[in-house]
Design an enzyme around this catalytic site. Structure first.
Site, short mmCIF file in Angstrom:
data_model
loop_
_atom_site.label_atom_id
_atom_site.label_comp_id
_atom_site.label_asym_id
_atom_site.label_seq_id
_atom_site.Cartn_x
_atom_site.Cartn_y
_atom_site.Cartn_z
N ASN A 23 81.14 48.24 71.30
CA ASN A 23 81.82 48.29 72.60
C ASN A 23 82.24 46.91 73.09
OD1 ASN A 23 81.68 51.04 72.55
ND2 ASN A 23 79.82 51.16 73.78
N CYS A 117 85.35 59.95 72.42
CA CYS A 117 84.35 61.02 72.29
C CYS A 117 84.56 62.11 73.34
CB CYS A 117 82.95 60.44 72.46
SG CYS A 117 82.45 59.41 71.07
C1 EPZ Z 1 82.33 52.88 77.97
O1 EPZ Z 1 83.22 53.97 78.15
C2 EPZ Z 1 81.79 53.04 76.56
N1 EPZ Z 1 82.88 52.96 75.61
C3 EPZ Z 1 81.06 54.37 76.43
O2 EPZ Z 1 80.43 54.37 75.14
C4 EPZ Z 1 79.96 54.47 77.49
O3 EPZ Z 1 79.39 55.76 77.43
C5 EPZ Z 1 80.54 54.22 78.87
O4 EPZ Z 1 81.23 52.95 78.90
C6 EPZ Z 1 79.45 54.19 79.95
O5 EPZ Z 1 78.50 53.21 79.63
C7 EPZ Z 1 83.41 51.76 75.29
O6 EPZ Z 1 82.99 50.72 75.80
C8 EPZ Z 1 84.53 51.77 74.28
P1 EPZ Z 1 83.21 54.34 82.13
P2 EPZ Z 1 84.18 54.04 79.46
O7 EPZ Z 1 84.58 53.96 82.54
O8 EPZ Z 1 84.75 52.71 79.72
C9 EPZ Z 1 83.68 57.62 85.65
C10 EPZ Z 1 79.86 55.16 73.02
O9 EPZ Z 1 79.16 56.12 72.66
N2 EPZ Z 1 85.04 57.05 85.65
O10 EPZ Z 1 82.04 53.58 82.66
O11 EPZ Z 1 85.08 55.20 79.32
C11 EPZ Z 1 83.66 58.93 84.88
O12 EPZ Z 1 82.75 59.79 85.52
C12 EPZ Z 1 80.86 55.33 74.15
O13 EPZ Z 1 79.80 54.00 72.52
C13 EPZ Z 1 85.90 57.47 86.65
O14 EPZ Z 1 85.55 58.30 87.49
O15 EPZ Z 1 83.07 54.37 80.55
C14 EPZ Z 1 83.08 58.54 83.53
O16 EPZ Z 1 82.40 59.61 82.95
C15 EPZ Z 1 80.92 56.76 74.67
N3 EPZ Z 1 87.16 56.95 86.70
C16 EPZ Z 1 82.11 57.43 83.93
O17 EPZ Z 1 82.79 56.73 84.98
C17 EPZ Z 1 87.60 56.02 85.79
O18 EPZ Z 1 88.76 55.53 85.90
C18 EPZ Z 1 81.81 56.44 82.82
O19 EPZ Z 1 83.05 55.89 82.45
C19 EPZ Z 1 86.70 55.61 84.77
C20 EPZ Z 1 85.43 56.14 84.72
#
Ligand code: EPZ
Length: 426
Positions: A23, A117
């Protein structure tokens, strides 16, 4: 396609060296788009998602050369392509991190909507909100994200009501090439955000508050002239955590995992110790001793430094072997309990309440059967299920696991696991 055949119940012994952090790599590679010159990244993990990101960078005009398997040289001088047609971009979530740097550098972008994912809706509203606050026009339609700089584009105050990792990373990079001061309030402080911030500082971006929920970025219009900069990607704390959980469940296991930065693993180490697992910090890593007499715990996944959502499926699997009732609540992603169905097929005693809560009763013996990796961390969890189970387990669709774990089969074999890859005819 190939699957992994696992003969369960063999203790794991020895040392595993984790690869560079997936990541972090998926955030730092797009960040080279903020520069002019040459960036040499070391300890780049050799995994499918990074290969996809390298292909996307080449598509937009970055010169990429592998100096060896884990050392990659990026050279970028002129403008980059902002109209991204490659469908590769819709196969990973990480392509979303092209949005901030390309939009800020070129003043416009057309980016296929990201993939990744299948663990919930994964909206991008916070990314869009932050960019609009900086004065960029953003529109998502027909499977694309379109962006354009306006005459009002300048640094400003951004508040995230949820500390989104990706939105923090995208806005850090966009703010770096947006004139004026940008403040991000309630920023994510996950390890990959801290590492990205350190990299941005290294290439000349002025950021203060690194590691805190309030980041201040002094942005400018011109790309950062770096000459030649070298930077090393830290070890993957999620891979380290995965192997710690693999080692924990079988008596006789003793595995040294390195590097394992305590600061990134505090939430996991605390839970493992609550379960009665002996974790010894030594030589820049940790040594984990297997224990078949585990105590149940409560898990709530929360933004860092809460318990990491990415290790939830794996600790959930281990908790089938704890003596008593554990409760797992997935509060970050809205659909990340899919692996439970396969554990039930193996004999686990689990009740799910809605999409986010699982009550896991143990100690319940698992029995090998055919299961399927439906995403990266669920696949890693089912590998653990096979290691814990009596008999033979086949984990199908291993390509999900290869997206984020370099040579996981070789590393397990080195530790004495009885695992082998089976090429599926289908
Ligand atoms: C990063 O995803 C990671 N991926 C994910 O890891 C990880 O699960 C996640 O952070 C949380 O730690 C990478 O870094 C490539 P988020 P990301 O934006 O950036 C809400 C793995 O297994 N949200 O923190 O997509 C929504 O509820 C992967 O290595 C909004 O509401 O995570 C989301 O579920 C899977 N609006 C939650 O935040 C937005 O615009 C977490 O998303 C963005 C997010």
């Amino acid at each position: 396609m190939n699957s992994l055949q696992i003969e369960g119940r063999y203790p794991l012994k020895g040392k595993v060296v984790v690869s560079g952090c997936k990541n972090t790599a998926l955030a730092v590679l797009p960040a080279v788009l903020l520069t002019k010159g040459t960036i040499i990244l070391k300890n780049v993990p050799d995994i499918v998602d990074v290969q996809t990101m390298v292909a996307l960078l080449r598509d937009v005009g970055v010169e990429v050369e592998y100096l060896d398997k884990h050392v990659v040289k990026f050279t970028i001088y002129d403008d980059v392509e902002w109209n991204i047609k490659s469908i590769k971009a819709s196969s990973i979530r990480g392509s979303l991190f092209l949005l901030g740097p390309i939009l800020a550098r070129m003043g416009r972008i057309a980016l296929p909507y990201p993939g990744g994912c299948n663990i919930g809706t994964r909206p991008i509203d916070l990314h869009e909100k932050g960019l609009r606050i900086l004065g960029y026009d953003i529109e998502t339609t027909s499977g694309y994200i379109y962006g354009r700089k306006t005459r009002d584009t300048k640094g400003d105050l951004i508040y995230f009501d949820f500390p989104s990792v990706g939105a923090t990373e995208n806005l850090l990079m966009a703010a770096a090439l947006t004139t004026g001061y940008t403040v991000i309030e309630n920023a994510a402080i996950d390890p990959q955000v801290v590492s990205l911030s350190a990299f941005l500082n290294r290439i000349g971006v002025k950021i203060s508050g690194i590691g805190t929920r309030k980041l201040v970025i002094e942005g400018r219009q011109k790309p950062y002239e770096v000459g030649t900069v070298e930077w090393t990607i830290p070890g993957d704390y999620l891979e380290a955590g995965t192997f710690m959980l693999y080692a924990a469940g079988i008596t006789g296991s003793k595995v040294h995992i390195t590097p394992a930065y305590r600061g990134f693993l505090i939430p996991l180490i605390a839970k493992l110790e609550d379960m009665g697992i002996n974790v010894v910090r030594e030589d820049g890593g940790v040594t984990v001793y297997g224990n078949e007499n585990l105590s149940p715990v409560r898990i709530k996944t929360l933004p860092f430094p809460g318990f990491p959502t990415d290790l939830q499926p794996i600790i959930g699997t281990l908790l089938t072997q704890a003596n008593g009732e554990s409760v797992v609540q997935e509060l970050v992603h809205d659909r990340r309990l899919g692996y439970v169905n396969y554990l039930l097929r193996m004999g686990a005693d689990i009740t799910t309440l809605g999409q986010s809560t699982a009550i896991i009763r143990g100690k319940t013996p698992l029995f090998g059967t055919e299961v399927k990796a439906e995403n990266l961390r669920a696949g890693a969890a089912l590998i653990l299920a096979g290691l814990l189970a009596n008999g033979t387990t086949h984990v199908k669709d291993m390509y999900h696991v290869y997206r984020g774990y370099e040579d996981i089969v070789g590393k397990l074999q080195t530790l004495g696991a009885h695992v082998q890859v089976i090429v599926d005819e289908s």
